[in-house]
Enzyme design. Structure first.
Site, PDB file in Angstrom:
ATOM      1  N   ARG A 122      -7.872  -0.572   5.909  1.00 22.94           N
ATOM      2  CA  ARG A 122      -7.149   0.406   5.096  1.00 22.94           C
ATOM      3  C   ARG A 122      -5.759  -0.043   4.462  1.00 22.94           C
ATOM      4  NH1 ARG A 122      -5.129   4.171   8.674  1.00 22.94           N
ATOM      5  NH2 ARG A 122      -4.243   5.258   6.840  1.00 22.94           N
ATOM      6  N   LYS A 139       0.747  -1.275   0.155  1.00 28.66           N
ATOM      7  CA  LYS A 139      -0.063  -0.073  -0.181  1.00 28.66           C
ATOM      8  C   LYS A 139       0.873   1.249   0.103  1.00 28.66           C
ATOM      9  CE  LYS A 139      -1.406   1.571   3.952  1.00 28.66           C
ATOM     10  NZ  LYS A 139      -1.296   3.151   4.368  1.00 28.66           N
ATOM     11  N   ASN A 140       1.827   1.057   0.929  1.00 29.40           N
ATOM     12  CA  ASN A 140       2.804   2.656   0.874  1.00 29.40           C
ATOM     13  C   ASN A 140       3.638   2.707  -0.234  1.00 29.40           C
ATOM     14  OD1 ASN A 140       1.480   3.029   3.301  1.00 29.40           O
ATOM     15  ND2 ASN A 140       3.204   2.210   4.566  1.00 29.40           N
ATOM     16  N   ASP A 172       6.038   0.551  11.863  1.00 28.64           N
ATOM     17  CA  ASP A 172       4.796  -0.085  11.221  1.00 28.64           C
ATOM     18  C   ASP A 172       4.812  -1.456  11.952  1.00 28.64           C
ATOM     19  OD1 ASP A 172       3.792   2.373  10.237  1.00 28.64           O
ATOM     20  OD2 ASP A 172       3.854   1.676   7.996  1.00 28.64           O
ATOM     21  N   CYS A 182      -4.665   7.895  10.732  1.00 27.75           N
ATOM     22  CA  CYS A 182      -4.329   7.210  12.122  1.00 27.75           C
ATOM     23  C   CYS A 182      -3.990   7.995  13.157  1.00 27.75           C
ATOM     24  CB  CYS A 182      -3.380   6.128  12.068  1.00 27.75           C
ATOM     25  SG  CYS A 182      -3.934   4.593  11.075  1.00 27.75           S
ATOM     26  N   ARG A 185       1.551  14.800  12.279  1.00 22.42           N
ATOM     27  CA  ARG A 185       2.156  14.661  10.696  1.00 22.42           C
ATOM     28  C   ARG A 185       2.355  15.821  10.161  1.00 22.42           C
ATOM     29  NH1 ARG A 185       0.716   8.848   9.564  1.00 22.42           N
ATOM     30  NH2 ARG A 185      -0.400   8.166  11.278  1.00 22.42           N
TER      31      ARG A 185
END
Length: 431
Positions: free
Chosen positions: A400, A22-23, A308, A120, A125
């Site tokens: 997600r 995903k990233n 993560d 999240c 951020r």
């Protein structure tokens, strides 16, 4: 709202296949904004953040075509005309990667309006590094009402030193620099595999990038980029999650379709704890037939231990003999899963950025709440070894970033089911 119901005690046996990252997929999708020709992306995971990005690109005027059948993990993005270079709050409020479209939009269109990121609740951020970098490239930036607006006739190359290593900041400015006039030198860059994957795509599109995956990236700007076809790298975080699951459950699990070279820090730490693994060029087998012991861990930027995987590693340490100290250096609020693990019987004490985990403690079923994407994964792992039936609420967080995780786990012996409205059906309906 969907929930997972998991009955623990079953070892995971067999093979589970890892999806695309995903990233890596998200910045590659944003890169399609840089050209008026089609960009074909393969190995795209079917997760919520990907669908949100598809909706975002379509709202800007892009044609987004999804594959079917065997090609269901392929997406073609054609940004021939971008009528609305804007990322609205309503579209991006659930994900932090919204800022990835800022650089490509101002580079291609000369104008961008992007909502400040959501995602999240694991800490601040700030996008000041994005803004500072774009200003160095000649963009004019204003902020008001929760939006960042950037304008530039054409960006101009510059030397940019990131005050702090930032993955999305590196990716955003890397994309912007491809169409800037002259040479851009990016210093103190993120070295994650996802950054190198994005650069690989951009070079296929005609960009001139050197050094991606190192602290210094050089970009010689071009006037135009073309379409390309690119396969997204495997998801190293999903792979790490399954490796830990195999170890915790005392199983014998083969994680296929991954890249073990992206997992060096995790595998090294697991070996330190006594977990047995065996890697090939594209798989990792984990054999949980021996007890494992405590190991201290600190999260770091790549190639260090990934933040993560911190929550999942904490779940593992609850079942390790001895005391482990886990230090979170990336996000300041990423221990929210700890209190839920405590509800299941874990012995965890939070001391600022440190978590002291005393094992081995038997875990028992409880009703727990997922607070963020990776916290969700840690609760699933804990539930797999807990006595009784655990109910995990708010699993939309895990949707997600993990593609049909309950189906994959069920395929290797886990007793897990989803109750509530089924996300896979939603995804199929969108197609």
């Amino acid at each position: 709202m969907d929930k997972f119901v998991i009955r623990g005690g079953e070892p995971l046996l067999g093979t589970v296949r890892v999806s695309g990252a995903k990233n890596a997929a998200l910045p590659c999708m944003a890169a399609a904004l840089l050209t008026d020709q089609p960009v074909i992306l393969e190995n795209i995971p079917q997760v919520r953040d990907i669908q949100t990005t598809r909706n975002l690109l379509a709202a800007m005027g892009a044609e987004v075509e999804l594959g079917y059948g065997r090609a269901q993990h392929r997406t073609t993005i054609h940004c021939a005309k971008l009528n609305a270079p804007e990322a609205s709050y309503e579209l991006v409020k659930t994900m932090r990667a919204s800022t990835l479209v800022l650089g490509p939009l101002v580079a291609r269109c000369g104008h961008a309006r992007v909502s400040l990121p959501g995602g999240c609740a694991i800490g601040a951020r700030p996008i000041d590094l994005h803004i500072k970098g774009l200003e160095s490239l000649g963009a004019r930036i204003t902020q008001e009402h929760g939006y960042v607006e950037a304008t530039a006739e054409r960006l101009k190359g510059a030397e940019i030193v990131f005050d702090k290593i930032t993955v999305t900041g590196t990716e955003d400015l890397l994309m912007a620099a491809t169409l800037a006039e002259g040479e851009t030198i990016l210093q103190n860059c993120a070295r994650e595999p996802e950054v190198a994957d994005l650069a690989d795509l951009l070079n296929k599109m005609g960009a001139k990038i050197e050094g991606a995956g190192t602290p210094t990236i050089r970009v010689k700007g071009v006037s135009k980029l073309k379409g390309a076809k690119h396969r997204i790298i495997p998801d190293r975080i999903e792979a790490g999650t399954f490796i830990i699951a195999g170890a915790m459950t005392g199983g014998d699990l083969n994680i296929a379709g991954c890249d073990p070279s992206h997992l060096n820090a995790l595998l090294s730490k697991l070996h330190e704890a006594g977990v047995k693994t065996k890697a090939t060029s594209d798989s990792v087998r984990v054999m949980g037939d021996n007890p494992f012991t405590a190991a201290d861990m600190s999260t770091e930027e790549h190639p260090g231990f990934p933040t993560d995987c911190q929550a999942q590693f904490m779940a593992l340490t609850t079942q390790a003999e001895g005391t482990s100290i886990i230090t979170e250096n990336i996000f300041e609020n990423r221990f929210m899963h700890a209190q839920e693990l405590v509800r299941m019987g874990a012995n965890i004490k939070i001391e600022g950025r440190r978590a002291v985990v005393r094992g081995k403690t038997p875990l028992s079923a409880a009703a727990v709440l997922a607070s963020d994407l990776r916290a969700s994964a840690s609760l699933v792992l804990a539930a797999l070894v807990a006595d009784g039936e655990t109910i995990i609420d708010r699993v939309y967080h895990i949707d997600r970033g993990y593609e049909h995780i309950e189906e994959k786990l069920k395929g290797v012996g886990a007793q897990i089911r989803r109750i509530g409205e089924m996300f896979p059906k939603k995804a199929a309906a969108v197609k």
